[in-house]
Design an enzyme around this catalytic site. Structure first.
Site, PDB file in Angstrom:
ATOM      1  N   ASP A   1      -3.867 -10.583  -1.977  1.00  0.00           N
ATOM      2  CA  ASP A   1      -4.201 -10.010  -0.707  1.00  0.00           C
ATOM      3  C   ASP A   1      -5.555  -9.600  -0.713  1.00  0.00           C
ATOM      4  OD1 ASP A   1      -2.566  -8.729   1.919  1.00  0.00           O
ATOM      5  OD2 ASP A   1      -4.390  -7.461   1.522  1.00  0.00           O
TER       6      ASP A   1
ATOM      7  N   HIS B   1       0.815  -1.180   0.028  1.00  0.00           N
ATOM      8  CA  HIS B   1      -0.060  -0.057  -0.014  1.00  0.00           C
ATOM      9  C   HIS B   1       0.782   1.387   0.031  1.00  0.00           C
ATOM     10  CE1 HIS B   1      -3.569  -2.212   0.512  1.00  0.00           C
ATOM     11  NE2 HIS B   1      -3.358  -2.866   1.578  1.00  0.00           N
TER      12      HIS B   1
ATOM     13  N   ASP C   1      -4.926 -12.619   4.073  1.00  0.00           N
ATOM     14  CA  ASP C   1      -6.027 -11.976   4.791  1.00  0.00           C
ATOM     15  C   ASP C   1      -7.379 -12.154   4.036  1.00  0.00           C
ATOM     16  OD1 ASP C   1      -5.185 -10.457   2.997  1.00  0.00           O
ATOM     17  OD2 ASP C   1      -4.933  -8.625   4.071  1.00  0.00           O
TER      18      ASP C   1
ATOM     19  N   HIS D   1      -7.026  -6.939   0.212  1.00  0.00           N
ATOM     20  CA  HIS D   1      -6.854  -5.654  -0.213  1.00  0.00           C
ATOM     21  C   HIS D   1      -6.340  -5.474  -1.676  1.00  0.00           C
ATOM     22  CE1 HIS D   1      -6.939  -5.926   4.377  1.00  0.00           C
ATOM     23  NE2 HIS D   1      -7.977  -5.071   4.155  1.00  0.00           N
TER      24      HIS D   1
END
Length: 393
Positions: A167, A131, A256, A169
């Site tokens: 992931d 990120h 995740d 995200h």
């Protein structure tokens, strides 16, 4: 090219520690301990490599110099604010620059080993901080180690680098950094940005001017299980990678998306995650002569999920997958109970799930997963010379 697998590791990587925070380095410690107890790190052909910190020249291939200055200065200033630092997501901590630079250096070392032919595959399990932006921290990430590693590959002469992010995200930082670079294909499967941080990763994000088709986004609705995830993965990822013809595959393998992860709402299992890692290795073998650089990433079920998922990743990268029914070793269970008292310690390397799926077809009454697949294929497949309606593409 050597058939070895490099695992880049040093206990100093655990210093990336934000304190009372979801991104707890214990998840990485327990991963390496589990892999070691199961013999994964002692296999013939698996070499452990200690990283060196990424230097200023490497970090500024991705990050702005004034941001690096801020990361260095922030721990010395109790009133520091700005650059995304000092927030609940990205608290300032002692040694922040040094530990972040070491993680970036670990992922660079993995990339260099593979590109130079010293190993066929390499894993930087502490990496995957996808990120971070050029000028600020974001989403628990200070320096964007996958992007630094990709930039290093480009500097070493790579002309086509594929990055696949699984992931939960969106891999927004890596996408942003290479959005206008046609040499880098970024592919991200993630929970819909309508429901989850960082709010980006829609199908129509397909690459900037001169790099149209270089960004591929597959947002999935909340609640998707292994079957839906695998259906979406196989409807998108193999096709776009084959069209791009990468020389090397870099992956971010955040754990995740698991059904018990506290920060998101996909319903994957360790068995489904294992199947994804097997598929990624197969694509690297098919398209890149096996050249595969894998990083870790997110994952907040610190003992229940992450150590098992990433030990499967290490085993798959290291040659032979671990049988799902394998027991977790008693010594590891004791360590996990000591580090995280009161948590349920997994007894086996499986969730007793079957990750089988039905391949996507553009017929019939679409469900929410099929509608998401169709949106991504419609947005990006024509830019890559592919037919969005043909299941063979």
């Amino acid at each position: 090219m050597s058939d070895d697998t490099v695992v880049v590791w040093d206990e100093a990587l655990l210093a990336y520690d934000m304190g009372e925070h979801p991104l707890n380095p214990v998840r990485v410690e327990l991963t390496v301990a589990l892999a070691r107890e199961l013999g994964v790190l002692d296999r013939p052909g698996v070499r452990m490599v200690r990283p060196a910190p990424a230097d200023e020249a490497l970090l500024t291939r991705v990050h702005q110099p004034d941001y690096l200055d801020a990361v260095r200065a922030a721990p010395r200033d109790p009133h520091f604010a700005g650059y995304g630092l000092g927030t609940s997501d990205n608290p300032v901590f002692e040694g922040m620059h040094e530990s972040s630079a070491l993680i970036a250096g670990a992922s660079v070392a993995a990339a260099e080993a593979v590109w130079r032919g010293e190993a066929r595959r390499a894993v930087s399990v502490a990496g995957g901080l996808h990120h971070a932006m050029p000028d600020r921290a974001a989403g628990f990430c200070v320096y964007n180690d996958p992007a630094v590693a990709i930039a290093r590959l480009l500097d070493l002469g790579a002309e086509r680098v594929a990055y696949v992010d699984v992931d939960v995200h969106h891999g927004d930082g890596v996408q942003e950094i290479f959005y206008r670079d046609p040499r880098v294909l970024t592919v991200s499967l993630h929970e819909t940005p309508l429901a989850l941080f960082p709010g980006t990763g829609f199908p129509d994000e397909t690459g900037g001017p001169g790099a149209e088709g270089s960004a591929v986004n597959m947002p999935l609705p909340p609640g998707v299980d292994d079957a839906g995830w695998q259906r979406a993965f196989h409807a998108i990822v193999p096709s776009v990678l084959r069209a791009f013809r990468p020389q090397i595959l870099v992956t971010q393998c955040g754990a995740d998306g698991h059904r018990v992860d506290p920060l998101a709402d996909l319903h994957l299992t360790v068995d489904g995650q294992r199947a994804t890692y097997l598929a990624l290795r197969a694509l690297a073998d098919e398209l890149c002569e096996g050249r595969w650089v894998a990083t870790g990433g997110g994952g907040y079920a610190l003992v229940e999920v992450v150590p098992r998922a990433w030990t499967h990743l290490l085993a798959i990268a290291g040659g032979d997958p671990i049988a799902p029914a394998t027991l977790t070793p008693p010594a590891w269970r004791e360590l996990a109970a000591k580090r995280l008292p009161g948590r349920e310690i997994p007894l086996r390397m499986t969730d007793d799930a079957d990750p089988a799926y039905e391949p996507w077809q553009p017929t019939g009454e679409p469900n929410s997963v099929d509608r998401a697949i169709a949106a991504t294929r419609k947005a990006v497949f024509p830019l890559l010379g592919l037919d969005p309606h043909d299941p063979r593409d």
